[in-house]
Scaffold this motif. Structure first.
Motif, PDB file in Angstrom:
ATOM      1  N   ILE A  86       0.845  -1.195   0.000  1.00 44.06           N
ATOM      2  CA  ILE A  86       0.000   0.000   0.000  1.00 44.06           C
ATOM      3  C   ILE A  86       0.881   1.245   0.000  1.00 44.06           C
ATOM      4  CG2 ILE A  86      -1.784   1.264   1.263  1.00 44.06           C
ATOM      5  CD1 ILE A  86      -2.520  -1.465   2.562  1.00 44.06           C
ATOM      6  N   GLN A  87       0.669   2.129  -1.006  1.00 42.49           N
ATOM      7  CA  GLN A  87       1.529   3.314  -1.113  1.00 42.49           C
ATOM      8  C   GLN A  87       0.750   4.624  -1.069  1.00 42.49           C
ATOM      9  OE1 GLN A  87       3.609   2.019  -4.776  1.00 42.49           O
ATOM     10  NE2 GLN A  87       5.455   1.945  -3.518  1.00 42.49           N
ATOM     11  N   THR A  88      -0.573   4.558  -1.092  1.00 40.45           N
ATOM     12  CA  THR A  88      -1.365   5.789  -1.061  1.00 40.45           C
ATOM     13  C   THR A  88      -2.502   5.644  -0.055  1.00 40.45           C
ATOM     14  OG1 THR A  88      -2.960   5.097  -2.764  1.00 40.45           O
ATOM     15  CG2 THR A  88      -0.910   6.126  -3.533  1.00 40.45           C
ATOM     16  N   GLU A  89      -3.045   6.780   0.362  1.00 38.47           N
ATOM     17  CA  GLU A  89      -4.189   6.762   1.277  1.00 38.47           C
ATOM     18  C   GLU A  89      -5.392   6.092   0.624  1.00 38.47           C
ATOM     19  OE1 GLU A  89      -4.652   7.581   4.503  1.00 38.47           O
ATOM     20  OE2 GLU A  89      -2.470   7.757   4.545  1.00 38.47           O
ATOM     21  N   GLU A  90      -5.537   6.273  -0.701  1.00 37.62           N
ATOM     22  CA  GLU A  90      -6.653   5.650  -1.413  1.00 37.62           C
ATOM     23  C   GLU A  90      -6.532   4.126  -1.374  1.00 37.62           C
ATOM     24  OE1 GLU A  90      -8.847   5.705  -5.808  1.00 37.62           O
ATOM     25  OE2 GLU A  90      -6.849   6.552  -5.574  1.00 37.62           O
ATOM     26  N   GLN A  91      -5.320   3.611  -1.605  1.00 33.15           N
ATOM     27  CA  GLN A  91      -5.113   2.158  -1.532  1.00 33.15           C
ATOM     28  C   GLN A  91      -5.380   1.647  -0.125  1.00 33.15           C
ATOM     29  OE1 GLN A  91      -1.031   2.027  -2.896  1.00 33.15           O
ATOM     30  NE2 GLN A  91      -1.623   1.412  -4.973  1.00 33.15           N
ATOM     31  N   LEU A  92      -4.975   2.419   0.871  1.00 34.64           N
ATOM     32  CA  LEU A  92      -5.173   2.015   2.261  1.00 34.64           C
ATOM     33  C   LEU A  92      -6.668   1.929   2.577  1.00 34.64           C
ATOM     34  CD1 LEU A  92      -4.008   1.380   5.051  1.00 34.64           C
ATOM     35  CD2 LEU A  92      -3.901   3.854   5.487  1.00 34.64           C
ATOM     36  N   GLU A  93      -7.441   2.901   2.114  1.00 32.07           N
ATOM     37  CA  GLU A  93      -8.879   2.901   2.378  1.00 32.07           C
ATOM     38  C   GLU A  93      -9.561   1.741   1.647  1.00 32.07           C
ATOM     39  OE1 GLU A  93     -12.485   3.283   3.766  1.00 32.07           O
ATOM     40  OE2 GLU A  93     -10.686   4.252   4.576  1.00 32.07           O
ATOM     41  N   LEU A  94      -9.094   1.399   0.434  1.00 29.31           N
ATOM     42  CA  LEU A  94      -9.673   0.277  -0.310  1.00 29.31           C
ATOM     43  C   LEU A  94      -9.456  -1.042   0.435  1.00 29.31           C
ATOM     44  CD1 LEU A  94      -8.730   1.145  -4.015  1.00 29.31           C
ATOM     45  CD2 LEU A  94     -11.028   1.072  -3.028  1.00 29.31           C
ATOM     46  N   VAL A  95      -8.266  -1.215   1.006  1.00 33.61           N
ATOM     47  CA  VAL A  95      -7.991  -2.439   1.761  1.00 33.61           C
ATOM     48  C   VAL A  95      -8.839  -2.482   3.029  1.00 33.61           C
ATOM     49  CG1 VAL A  95      -6.236  -3.696   3.065  1.00 33.61           C
ATOM     50  CG2 VAL A  95      -5.674  -2.742   0.834  1.00 33.61           C
ATOM     51  N   ARG A  96      -8.939  -1.347   3.704  1.00 32.15           N
ATOM     52  CA  ARG A  96      -9.775  -1.308   4.914  1.00 32.15           C
ATOM     53  C   ARG A  96     -11.234  -1.617   4.579  1.00 32.15           C
ATOM     54  NH1 ARG A  96      -6.952   4.129   7.445  1.00 32.15           N
ATOM     55  NH2 ARG A  96      -5.416   3.063   8.765  1.00 32.15           N
ATOM     56  N   GLN A  97     -11.698  -1.106   3.428  1.00 33.52           N
ATOM     57  CA  GLN A  97     -13.066  -1.396   3.000  1.00 33.52           C
ATOM     58  C   GLN A  97     -13.244  -2.883   2.698  1.00 33.52           C
ATOM     59  OE1 GLN A  97     -15.812   0.134   2.959  1.00 33.52           O
ATOM     60  NE2 GLN A  97     -17.122  -0.792   1.407  1.00 33.52           N
ATOM     61  N   GLU A  98     -12.249  -3.506   2.039  1.00 31.76           N
ATOM     62  CA  GLU A  98     -12.325  -4.943   1.755  1.00 31.76           C
ATOM     63  C   GLU A  98     -12.408  -5.745   3.051  1.00 31.76           C
ATOM     64  OE1 GLU A  98      -9.825  -8.530  -0.507  1.00 31.76           O
ATOM     65  OE2 GLU A  98      -9.138  -6.447  -0.654  1.00 31.76           O
ATOM     66  N   ILE A  99     -11.640  -5.330   4.061  1.00 31.11           N
ATOM     67  CA  ILE A  99     -11.661  -6.020   5.353  1.00 31.11           C
ATOM     68  C   ILE A  99     -13.016  -5.855   6.032  1.00 31.11           C
ATOM     69  CG2 ILE A  99     -10.699  -5.978   7.690  1.00 31.11           C
ATOM     70  CD1 ILE A  99      -7.978  -5.252   6.345  1.00 31.11           C
ATOM     71  N   ARG A 100     -13.545  -4.627   6.015  1.00 31.21           N
ATOM     72  CA  ARG A 100     -14.846  -4.378   6.652  1.00 31.21           C
ATOM     73  C   ARG A 100     -15.939  -5.216   5.996  1.00 31.21           C
ATOM     74  NH1 ARG A 100     -13.117   1.180   6.851  1.00 31.21           N
ATOM     75  NH2 ARG A 100     -14.112   1.596   4.847  1.00 31.21           N
ATOM     76  N   VAL A 101     -15.966  -5.209   4.659  1.00 30.64           N
ATOM     77  CA  VAL A 101     -17.026  -5.917   3.948  1.00 30.64           C
ATOM     78  C   VAL A 101     -16.863  -7.429   4.113  1.00 30.64           C
ATOM     79  CG1 VAL A 101     -17.995  -6.392   1.657  1.00 30.64           C
ATOM     80  CG2 VAL A 101     -17.407  -4.056   2.292  1.00 30.64           C
TER      81      VAL A 101
END
Length: 350
Positions: A86-101
């Motif tokens: 993960i190199q950007t805040e956008e990538q970080l939020e996408l991973v967090r969203q995948e974990i939440r879902v």
């Protein structure tokens, strides 16, 4: 954007140097790489249990965690681990969203997330704070439905009609779980490459839908041209083109999008289970062929080659029924399940 040097070096050391990976309090040894895509890598890992003389052995490892379903603990300690650089805040939020879902769902035909960790690492020319995410899943070493159909195509073989329906019925069950939430969730990327198929001796193959990185609440109210274009841009990034519903290719300025985008993808996947490709990929080999136009017009073409005897007409008509270009007349998952159950009863008795 390329991977950070520190991320690549850590990856190289772990795979080639026999290094171990910790996900929270549990330790795993990387055995081999199973796949990769974008900034993500998937590895086969084995849990390392400390020999501290405690009773119960593996009970001190992953088995000690309060999993939704303890049966997901592997007797052999083998799991699939997805590592994301993960190199950007956008990538970080996408991973967090995948974990939440992923953490929402609990169904035998949906791949469960067993554990996860996101850690900060230093990398890049300015020593900025990057991250690495580790997601742990049960492992299914027989591969995906895409792997199976490719292998069969190379031998000019096809799934029998009943097997096609058995795999499809399980996908429907997993999607029904997602669509039954309030509000409902759409997977948004149903395709053979996201379906694990495990062969079971004397039983139908086990089909499990995976990869919830694109899953979102299904209902979207589009009320302007800019909102329609935003949705199309999002879909172009998250929904594989040969399986993408027409309303995600060309969204009206006033539209109500719902979980029936998944039903279109289901229809494409059913066709691909039969013939190895989506029903619209044929245009890619034609001069001036447009995948978008083929999808928008629902131009389903049936291959000349196929199983002998051919798939029954009822199965072909079922595919066409799922591929209604107008989402308002496309069936919902409960209707699809009723229909596939009738087909299974018919072809089980023949």
């Amino acid at each position: 954007m390329g991977c950070s040097f520190s991320g690549l070096n850590a990856l190289y050391d772990a795979v080639n140097g026999g290094g171990d990976v910790w996900i929270n309090e549990n330790r795993f040894r990387i055995l081999r790489q199973l796949g990769e895509g974008g900034f993500a890598y998937v590895f086969l890992v084995k849990e390392v249990i400390a020999d501290d003389g405690s009773q119960g052995g593996a009970a001190s490892g992953l088995a000690a965690k309060k999993l939704k379903n303890p049966s997901h603990v592997s007797d052999e300690g083998l799991y699939a681990m997805k590592k994301v650089l993960i190199q950007t805040e956008e990538q970080l939020e996408l991973v967090r969203q995948e974990i939440r879902v992923s953490s929402l769902f609990s169904h035998p035909n949906l791949l469960p997330l067993l554990d996860h960790a996101i850690i900060g690492v230093k990398g890049g020319p300015e020593k900025s704070r990057n991250h690495e995410a580790y997601l742990l899943f049960p492992v299914h070493l027989d591969g995906t439905l895409l792997d199976s159909t490719k292998a069969m195509q190379s031998k000019k073989e096809f799934f029998p009609t009943l097997t096609v329906l058995q795999i499809f019925r399980q996908l429907c069950a997993g999607l029904k779980h997602m669509h039954s939430f309030d509000p409902p969730y759409a997977h948004n990327d149903v395709k053979p490459g996201n379906i694990l198929v495990t062969n079971q001796k004397g039983r139908p193959p086990l089909a499990i839908l995976m990869d919830f990185g694109s899953a979102t609440p299904a209902k979207k109210e589009i009320r302007s041209r800019s909102e329609a274009l935003q949705l199309q841009e999002w879909a172009a990034e998250h929904c594989s083109a040969p399986f993408r519903a027409p309303e995600l290719w060309d969204c009206p300025s006033h539209a109500d999008i719902d979980e029936r985008t998944d039903i279109w993808s289901l229809g494409c996947t059913l066709y691909a289970t039969m013939y190895g490709v989506s029903p619209f990929e044929h245009v890619l080999g034609e001069s001036g062929g447009s995948l978008q136009l083929a999808v928008m017009n629902a131009q389903v073409k049936w291959p000349a080659g196929g199983p002998d005897p051919p798939y029954p007409e009822q199965l072909r008509q079922f595919v066409v029924w799922l591929l209604q270009p107008q989402p308002t007349v496309r069936p919902r998952i409960d209707d699809v399940i009723l229909h596939v159950d009738k087909l299974m009863a018919k072809f089980s008795s023949e």
